[in-house]
Design an enzyme around this catalytic site. Structure first.
Site, PDB file in Angstrom:
ATOM      1  N   THR A 124       6.886  15.401  -3.200  1.00  0.00           N
ATOM      2  CA  THR A 124       6.157  14.612  -3.690  1.00  0.00           C
ATOM      3  C   THR A 124       6.653  13.081  -4.569  1.00  0.00           C
ATOM      4  O   THR A 124       7.488  13.380  -4.867  1.00  0.00           O
ATOM      5  CB  THR A 124       4.827  14.908  -4.136  1.00  0.00           C
ATOM      6  OG1 THR A 124       3.895  13.937  -4.657  1.00  0.00           O
ATOM      7  CG2 THR A 124       5.085  15.644  -5.355  1.00  0.00           C
ATOM      8  N   CYS A 173      -1.125   7.320  -2.615  1.00  0.00           N
ATOM      9  CA  CYS A 173      -2.738   7.935  -3.465  1.00  0.00           C
ATOM     10  C   CYS A 173      -2.802   9.288  -4.326  1.00  0.00           C
ATOM     11  O   CYS A 173      -2.878   9.665  -5.109  1.00  0.00           O
ATOM     12  CB  CYS A 173      -3.101   9.052  -2.183  1.00  0.00           C
ATOM     13  SG  CYS A 173      -1.980  10.282  -1.073  1.00  0.00           S
ATOM     14  N   ARG A 204       9.418  20.159   7.230  1.00  0.00           N
ATOM     15  CA  ARG A 204       8.785  18.417   7.846  1.00  0.00           C
ATOM     16  C   ARG A 204       9.055  18.145   9.061  1.00  0.00           C
ATOM     17  O   ARG A 204       7.909  17.845   9.608  1.00  0.00           O
ATOM     18  CB  ARG A 204       9.053  17.147   6.862  1.00  0.00           C
ATOM     19  CG  ARG A 204       8.188  17.419   5.582  1.00  0.00           C
ATOM     20  CD  ARG A 204       6.490  17.222   5.450  1.00  0.00           C
ATOM     21  NE  ARG A 204       6.684  15.754   5.739  1.00  0.00           N
ATOM     22  CZ  ARG A 204       6.890  14.765   4.168  1.00  0.00           C
ATOM     23  NH1 ARG A 204       7.142  15.471   3.321  1.00  0.00           N
ATOM     24  NH2 ARG A 204       6.136  13.489   4.536  1.00  0.00           N
ATOM     25  N   ASN A 207      -7.966  11.429   0.337  1.00  0.00           N
ATOM     26  CA  ASN A 207      -6.112  10.148  -0.263  1.00  0.00           C
ATOM     27  C   ASN A 207      -6.458   9.354   1.139  1.00  0.00           C
ATOM     28  O   ASN A 207      -5.333   8.175   1.218  1.00  0.00           O
ATOM     29  CB  ASN A 207      -5.640  11.201   0.245  1.00  0.00           C
ATOM     30  CG  ASN A 207      -5.268  12.124   2.045  1.00  0.00           C
ATOM     31  OD1 ASN A 207      -6.110  13.091   1.727  1.00  0.00           O
ATOM     32  ND2 ASN A 207      -5.034  11.849   2.613  1.00  0.00           N
ATOM     33  N   HIS A 230      -1.827  18.812   0.258  1.00  0.00           N
ATOM     34  CA  HIS A 230      -1.768  17.607   0.107  1.00  0.00           C
ATOM     35  C   HIS A 230      -2.690  18.154   1.844  1.00  0.00           C
ATOM     36  O   HIS A 230      -2.204  18.848   2.806  1.00  0.00           O
ATOM     37  CB  HIS A 230      -0.629  16.883   1.015  1.00  0.00           C
ATOM     38  CG  HIS A 230      -1.212  15.312   1.127  1.00  0.00           C
ATOM     39  ND1 HIS A 230      -1.444  14.827   1.976  1.00  0.00           N
ATOM     40  CD2 HIS A 230      -0.768  14.013   0.145  1.00  0.00           C
ATOM     41  CE1 HIS A 230      -1.783  14.139   1.732  1.00  0.00           C
ATOM     42  NE2 HIS A 230      -1.290  13.348   0.170  1.00  0.00           N
ATOM     43  N   SER A 235       1.072  -1.343  -0.337  1.00  0.00           N
ATOM     44  CA  SER A 235      -0.104  -0.068  -0.031  1.00  0.00           C
ATOM     45  C   SER A 235       1.118   1.114   0.321  1.00  0.00           C
ATOM     46  O   SER A 235       0.863   2.139   1.341  1.00  0.00           O
ATOM     47  CB  SER A 235      -0.592  -0.350   1.643  1.00  0.00           C
ATOM     48  OG  SER A 235       0.125   0.397   2.104  1.00  0.00           O
TER      49      SER A 235
END
Length: 328
Positions: free
Chosen positions: A208, A149, A195, A308, A176, A119
């Site tokens: 991204t 996503c 971040r 997302n 996002h 995932s």
């Protein structure tokens, strides 16, 4: 289809929620769920969700199993892949975000799983598959990545644009929502200094993975699309803001986008002037807002929403079905 969900975080829980609340997934047998957290914590976080609300029908934990949606699902704690009940399991859905080496994924195959679906982006997967973009290449790959996503939102749109109009170049910014990779208060989290700032109080310019993954998913477009991200103080639903140059631009771009969406099942439309919360729990990979379309010179601006978590989880189940149906 028999599956094991390995990792019961945001995506693992949303996948199971979709299985339990949709008749379309009544045929999926969840053999077990495995996570590092204690069972009572897992049950509580599955019962109450800050984004999607309480699970319809509730959840209880009895005898080491989740009782929900009329099903009893064994809930395991900290079990290694090699010790999971994978005999005669069609797919292991690896939702841990921690499988970084090939040997770990292959261990699931050795333990009995017919295939593994990861995932998120993965350099150790046989193939990265995005429904609506390159799912015709799924073939017999046994370790597959479902990309990210944002890649699921962007790749089908780019494929349609290039097929219909010829894509010269483009730049995408994803607006996002914050995620668990960001701290709630300023704290050291990694080399991307921005971040490390509190995710729920500031807009955070960052990178991204979608641009790199587009090159992997749609190699014909390699080098033609760049991407950046701005994390914003919203708990769910993100957006794609794409500016492109096309070889043969349509005379009416907004209407062309409507036709494009109607032709691709993972792309939706929203005609009303909506805000992000209105798109929560939409299953499409991308929901285009045609009325946000703009033209200037030879450039066209396209805007679309994507949940997302919910949309990405829906694609996990779609790709899982494709992997099962091909006979792996």
């Amino acid at each position: 289809m028999r599956i094991v969900i390995h990792g019961f975080g945001r995506i693992g829980r949303v996948i199971l929620r979709q299985i339990l609340t949709s008749k379309a997934h009544a045929d999926i047998d969840v053999v077990a769920v495995n996570d590092l957290a204690q069972p009572d914590t897992c049950a509580y976080l599955f019962k109450y969700d800050s984004v999607f609300g309480p699970l319809p029908g509730g959840v209880t934990l009895q005898g080491g199993a989740l009782q929900a949606g009329g099903r009893s699902i064994p809930l395991l704690t900290g079990v290694k892949i090699t010790d999971l009940p994978l005999a005669d399991v069609d797919l292991l859905l690896d939702c841990t975000g921690a499988t970084k080496d090939r040997a770990t994924a292959e261990a699931a195959l050795t333990a009995g799983a017919r295939a593994v679906l990861i995932s998120g982006p993965s350099d150790i997967a046989d193939m990265t598959i995005v429904k609506g973009a390159n799912d015709n290449q799924i073939d017999d790959h046994r370790i597959v990545s479902n990309a990210s996503c944002t890649t699921n939102a962007l790749a089908p749109l780019l494929r349609e644009l290039d097929t219909r109009f010829g894509l010269i170049q483009g730049h995408m910014t994803t607006i996002h929502c914050y995620t668990g990779s960001q701290p709630m208060v300023d704290a050291p989290r990694g080399p991307d200094l921005a971040r490390n700032r509190a995710g729920a109080v500031s807009m955070v310019p960052t990178t991204t993975s979608a641009a790199k993954l587009i090159d992997r998913v749609l190699p014909d477009l390699a080098g033609r699309v760049t991407g950046a991200a701005v994390r914003v103080p919203a708990i769910s639903v993100s957006a794609v803001d794409l500016v492109v140059r096309l070889t043969t631009p349509p005379k009416d771009p907004a209407n062309a986008l409507r036709e494009l969406a109607e032709a691709n099942p993972v792309i939706g439309l929203v005609e009303d002037p909506c805000v992000s919360v209105d798109l929560r729990a939409r299953t499409e990979s991308l929901v285009i807002a045609p009325n946000e379309t703009m033209e200037t010179g030879d450039q066209i601006r396209i805007f679309g929403w994507y949940d997302n978590e919910w949309g990405f989880s829906a694609r996990m189940l779609d790709v899982a079905r494709m992997m099962h149906q091909r006979g792996t």
